[in-house]
Motif scaffolding. Structure first.
Motif, PDB file in Angstrom:
ATOM      1  N   SER A 113       0.849  -1.184   0.000  1.00 41.40           N
ATOM      2  CA  SER A 113       0.000   0.000   0.000  1.00 41.40           C
ATOM      3  C   SER A 113       0.885   1.235   0.000  1.00 41.40           C
ATOM      4  O   SER A 113       2.103   1.143   0.210  1.00 41.40           O
ATOM      5  N   ARG A 114       0.286   2.386  -0.223  1.00 39.65           N
ATOM      6  CA  ARG A 114       1.063   3.622  -0.247  1.00 39.65           C
ATOM      7  C   ARG A 114       1.607   3.988   1.136  1.00 39.65           C
ATOM      8  O   ARG A 114       2.633   4.653   1.248  1.00 39.65           O
ATOM      9  N   LYS A 115       0.934   3.536   2.170  1.00 33.83           N
ATOM     10  CA  LYS A 115       1.348   3.881   3.527  1.00 33.83           C
ATOM     11  C   LYS A 115       2.450   2.977   4.045  1.00 33.83           C
ATOM     12  O   LYS A 115       3.107   3.296   5.033  1.00 33.83           O
ATOM     13  N   GLU A 116       2.650   1.825   3.408  1.00 32.58           N
ATOM     14  CA  GLU A 116       3.644   0.880   3.901  1.00 32.58           C
ATOM     15  C   GLU A 116       5.048   1.439   3.658  1.00 32.58           C
ATOM     16  O   GLU A 116       5.405   1.793   2.529  1.00 32.58           O
ATOM     17  N   VAL A 117       5.851   1.508   4.700  1.00 32.33           N
ATOM     18  CA  VAL A 117       7.182   2.102   4.615  1.00 32.33           C
ATOM     19  C   VAL A 117       8.223   1.014   4.371  1.00 32.33           C
ATOM     20  O   VAL A 117       7.944  -0.183   4.471  1.00 32.33           O
ATOM     21  N   ALA A 118       9.459   1.460   4.062  1.00 34.11           N
ATOM     22  CA  ALA A 118      10.526   0.536   3.707  1.00 34.11           C
ATOM     23  C   ALA A 118      10.850  -0.422   4.851  1.00 34.11           C
ATOM     24  O   ALA A 118      11.093  -1.610   4.628  1.00 34.11           O
ATOM     25  N   GLU A 119      10.840   0.091   6.097  1.00 30.80           N
ATOM     26  CA  GLU A 119      11.184  -0.765   7.226  1.00 30.80           C
ATOM     27  C   GLU A 119      10.210  -1.917   7.370  1.00 30.80           C
ATOM     28  O   GLU A 119      10.604  -3.039   7.701  1.00 30.80           O
ATOM     29  N   ARG A 120       8.930  -1.663   7.121  1.00 26.19           N
ATOM     30  CA  ARG A 120       7.926  -2.734   7.213  1.00 26.19           C
ATOM     31  C   ARG A 120       8.197  -3.808   6.162  1.00 26.19           C
ATOM     32  O   ARG A 120       8.091  -5.018   6.454  1.00 26.19           O
ATOM     33  N   CYS A 121       8.583  -3.408   4.965  1.00 28.93           N
ATOM     34  CA  CYS A 121       8.896  -4.380   3.912  1.00 28.93           C
ATOM     35  C   CYS A 121      10.109  -5.224   4.302  1.00 28.93           C
ATOM     36  O   CYS A 121      10.127  -6.446   4.084  1.00 28.93           O
ATOM     37  N   LEU A 122      11.115  -4.591   4.877  1.00 28.98           N
ATOM     38  CA  LEU A 122      12.305  -5.333   5.288  1.00 28.98           C
ATOM     39  C   LEU A 122      11.986  -6.314   6.410  1.00 28.98           C
ATOM     40  O   LEU A 122      12.509  -7.441   6.439  1.00 28.98           O
ATOM     41  N   ARG A 123      11.116  -5.913   7.346  1.00 25.53           N
ATOM     42  CA  ARG A 123      10.730  -6.824   8.427  1.00 25.53           C
ATOM     43  C   ARG A 123       9.947  -8.018   7.878  1.00 25.53           C
ATOM     44  O   ARG A 123      10.074  -9.144   8.373  1.00 25.53           O
ATOM     45  N   ASN A 124       9.128  -7.777   6.854  1.00 32.31           N
ATOM     46  CA  ASN A 124       8.415  -8.894   6.210  1.00 32.31           C
ATOM     47  C   ASN A 124       9.410  -9.888   5.622  1.00 32.31           C
ATOM     48  O   ASN A 124       9.228 -11.111   5.727  1.00 32.31           O
ATOM     49  N   LEU A 125      10.467  -9.366   5.024  1.00 34.07           N
ATOM     50  CA  LEU A 125      11.478 -10.248   4.442  1.00 34.07           C
ATOM     51  C   LEU A 125      12.201 -11.033   5.536  1.00 34.07           C
ATOM     52  O   LEU A 125      12.466 -12.234   5.373  1.00 34.07           O
ATOM     53  N   VAL A 126      12.514 -10.381   6.649  1.00 31.67           N
ATOM     54  CA  VAL A 126      13.182 -11.073   7.765  1.00 31.67           C
ATOM     55  C   VAL A 126      12.308 -12.215   8.274  1.00 31.67           C
ATOM     56  O   VAL A 126      12.789 -13.338   8.511  1.00 31.67           O
ATOM     57  N   GLN A 127      11.013 -11.973   8.438  1.00 34.02           N
ATOM     58  CA  GLN A 127      10.099 -13.024   8.902  1.00 34.02           C
ATOM     59  C   GLN A 127      10.034 -14.178   7.904  1.00 34.02           C
ATOM     60  O   GLN A 127      10.014 -15.354   8.288  1.00 34.02           O
ATOM     61  N   THR A 128       9.997 -13.846   6.607  1.00 30.71           N
ATOM     62  CA  THR A 128       9.964 -14.890   5.577  1.00 30.71           C
ATOM     63  C   THR A 128      11.228 -15.737   5.622  1.00 30.71           C
ATOM     64  O   THR A 128      11.171 -16.976   5.527  1.00 30.71           O
ATOM     65  N   LEU A 129      12.373 -15.107   5.794  1.00 32.59           N
ATOM     66  CA  LEU A 129      13.631 -15.838   5.868  1.00 32.59           C
ATOM     67  C   LEU A 129      13.680 -16.729   7.106  1.00 32.59           C
ATOM     68  O   LEU A 129      14.185 -17.867   7.053  1.00 32.59           O
ATOM     69  N   GLU A 130      13.169 -16.248   8.226  1.00 29.31           N
ATOM     70  CA  GLU A 130      13.163 -17.052   9.454  1.00 29.31           C
ATOM     71  C   GLU A 130      12.270 -18.271   9.299  1.00 29.31           C
ATOM     72  O   GLU A 130      12.630 -19.384   9.730  1.00 29.31           O
ATOM     73  N   ARG A 131      11.100 -18.099   8.673  1.00 29.28           N
ATOM     74  CA  ARG A 131      10.208 -19.245   8.444  1.00 29.28           C
ATOM     75  C   ARG A 131      10.855 -20.249   7.497  1.00 29.28           C
ATOM     76  O   ARG A 131      10.765 -21.471   7.704  1.00 29.28           O
ATOM     77  N   ALA A 132      11.487 -19.739   6.439  1.00 25.62           N
ATOM     78  CA  ALA A 132      12.144 -20.635   5.492  1.00 25.62           C
ATOM     79  C   ALA A 132      13.288 -21.386   6.164  1.00 25.62           C
ATOM     80  O   ALA A 132      13.516 -22.572   5.881  1.00 25.62           O
ATOM     81  N   LYS A 133      13.986 -20.726   7.066  1.00 21.09           N
ATOM     82  CA  LYS A 133      15.082 -21.365   7.788  1.00 21.09           C
ATOM     83  C   LYS A 133      14.562 -22.508   8.660  1.00 21.09           C
ATOM     84  O   LYS A 133      15.152 -23.601   8.689  1.00 21.09           O
ATOM     85  N   GLU A 134      13.453 -22.285   9.365  1.00 16.88           N
ATOM     86  CA  GLU A 134      12.862 -23.322  10.205  1.00 16.88           C
ATOM     87  C   GLU A 134      12.381 -24.500   9.366  1.00 16.88           C
ATOM     88  O   GLU A 134      12.564 -25.660   9.737  1.00 16.88           O
TER      89      GLU A 134
END
Length: 495
Positions: A434-455
């Motif tokens: 969305s237009r309101k979503e900032v860069a930090e939120r996108c990076l945190r989404n990527l971190v969560q995805t990587l952690e799930r993939a690691k598990e």
């Protein structure tokens, strides 16, 4: 004053003499027998040739006695539209197919002058009306006429015309729009649309050194005409792109086309009826193009399965029943392209037609391909497009978020060392929802995805250790690998 009067009198005398000559010549033409008149006109033409110091060269729009376009005519038209059209008083404006602006060129019966190494020449544009033509009377025939002094014959017919054609083709390349061609099942011809893909090597998620290596290889090929002529090889090069789904194989092809300004021919093998149609399609491709066969392993598997099924259907039958089965197989729309036909397509005699070309194969499973297909000389350069590295992530972060650095980059770097994730999945997480979503939120989404993939990868590794004692056949091992890759892709996409 007296001198001026004398000059006028001399001009008047000359005009009277010319008028008298024309009158007498007209009387002779009317009363001479046709046979004698033809002989007289033939000798008159010979006299004009002897005393006329100028030479003419005509370049027609079409080849003689057919409607095939003349490449030299298009090159001359492009050359004159840029280099000599400034002095023309009558111009015509046309919208060339694929271009996005009007192109000016000389109108019919217009003249412009040009100069080359001190030699002055004149170009004249003309058109033969349809009724004047013996062949194909429904089409007008345009042409350019080049006039020059006969003392410059060698320079004009050699270096100057070479200069005109070469410069004209460069102008055509500069202004042309790239095209994406594809073949259909109903026709053995190509159809195309304008290729307007924004991909580039700068935006490609790959290590800088590997990108630079590929770019240098492509540029070396593009500038290697003299090298290929010297070593006696066709001016072509094969690239094999392999790796898991979502690693950027199609984006790599688009980047190659944009770097070289080549057209793309996307060949669908399953839509080609047989080897003859495959050769015909190859012959219709143009120079400065990339011929692409995506997922080559699937195309070859389809052909192999069809052959096995056909053998089972004809096993034990007569020669007549085999021919009937083969005919029915063709009528059903199945492709009869063979591996041998494909190999000849890549580097046989037919592969030398059309000049400068690149052939690209893509596959998700390189081990499935026949070694005869991937050997050097056919696929000269093998490029592995694997899972996303931290360098590739930084390129995507710059493209999607405009970030060069961020405190979360270090966490992402450590996770990527232990986790496999494709560039496509990284890009999806970096895409703002969305237009309101900032860069930090996108990076945190990527971190969560990587952690799930690691598990998940850790869990899969534990299961594999439990199954180590079970006998595993080669087919089962291959099936497990394909299932693992598919599961990872599904999981990452779901996240």
């Amino acid at each position: 004053m007296i001198a001026a009067m004398a000059m006028l009198q001399s001009w008047g005398s000359a005009g009277t003499a010319i008028a008298s000559f024309l009158f007498v010549w007209d009387m002779i033409r009317r009363h001479l027998p046709p046979e004698l008149l033809r002989v007289l006109e033939r000798w008159t033409r010979k006299l004009r040739v002897v005393f006329n110091p100028y030479v003419q060269i005509s370049i027609s729009e079409y080849m003689n006695r057919n409607l095939k376009p003349h490449d030299a005519y298009a090159a001359v038209e492009a050359y004159l539209s840029v280099n000599s059209v400034k002095e023309a008083k009558r111009l015509k404006a046309e919208m060339i197919t694929g271009a996005d602006k009007l192109v000016l060129s000389m109108d019919e019966n217009e003249k412009v002058n040009d100069e080359f190494h001190g030699a002055k020449v004149q170009w004249i544009s003309g058109k033969l009306e349809a009724r004047q033509r013996e062949h194909y009377p429904e089409v007008d025939k345009r042409y350019y006429k080049l006039i020059f002094h006969k003392k410059h014959r060698e320079m004009i017919t050699g270096p100057y015309l070479d200069h005109v054609v070469r410069t004209g083709k460069e102008i055509q390349t500069r202004y042309k729009k790239q095209k994406l061609y594809t073949n259909s099942h109903s026709k053995t011809t190509w159809s195309h649309i304008v290729f307007d893909h924004p991909a580039s090597f700068e935006k490609l998620a790959m290590d800088r050194e590997r990108k630079q290596e590929i770019v240098e290889d492509l540029i070396t090929f593009r500038e290697g005409r003299e090298f290929y002529e010297r070593i006696g090889k066709a001016w072509k090069r094969g690239y094999l792109l392999y790796g898991p789904p979502g690693t950027g194989k199609s984006t790599m092809i688009a980047s190659m086309a944009n770097l070289l300004n080549y057209d793309i021919y996307d060949l669908e093998l399953t839509s080609v009826r047989d080897n003859t149609d495959l050769r015909r399609l190859l012959a219709e491709t143009t120079s400065k193009s990339i011929i692409v066969i995506e997922d080559i392993d699937c195309s070859l598997d389809l052909t192999g399965k069809r052959k096995k099924i056909l053998e089972k259907k004809t096993e034990g039958g007569t020669e007549k029943s085999k021919k009937e089965a083969l005919s029915k197989d063709t009528e059903d729309g199945s492709s009869r392209v063979t591996l041998s036909g494909l190999l000849n397509f890549i580097d046989g005699l037919w592969s030398a037609c059309s000049g400068e070309r690149i052939i690209v194969f893509t596959t998700n499973y390189v081990h499935k391909l026949d070694p005869a297909l991937t050997r050097r000389g056919r696929m000269d350069k093998h490029i592995e497009l694997s899972y996303c590295s931290f360098e590739g992530f930084k390129v995507l972060a710059r493209n999607y978020l405009g970030l060069e650095s961020h405190p979360l980059f270090e966490s992402i770097r450590l996770l990527m060392k232990e986790t496999r994730i494709t560039p496509a999945d990284v890009a999806e997480n970096l895409m703002p929802k969305s237009r309101k979503e900032v860069a930090e939120r996108c990076l945190r989404n990527l971190v969560q995805t990587l952690e799930r993939a690691k598990e998940k990868q850790r869990s899969d590794k534990g299961k594999e250790e439990l199954e180590d004692n079970e006998p595993i056949t080669e087919d089962k091992l291959e099936e497990k690998q394909e299932t693992r890759n598919a599961d990872e892709t599904i999981e990452l996409n779901a996240v």
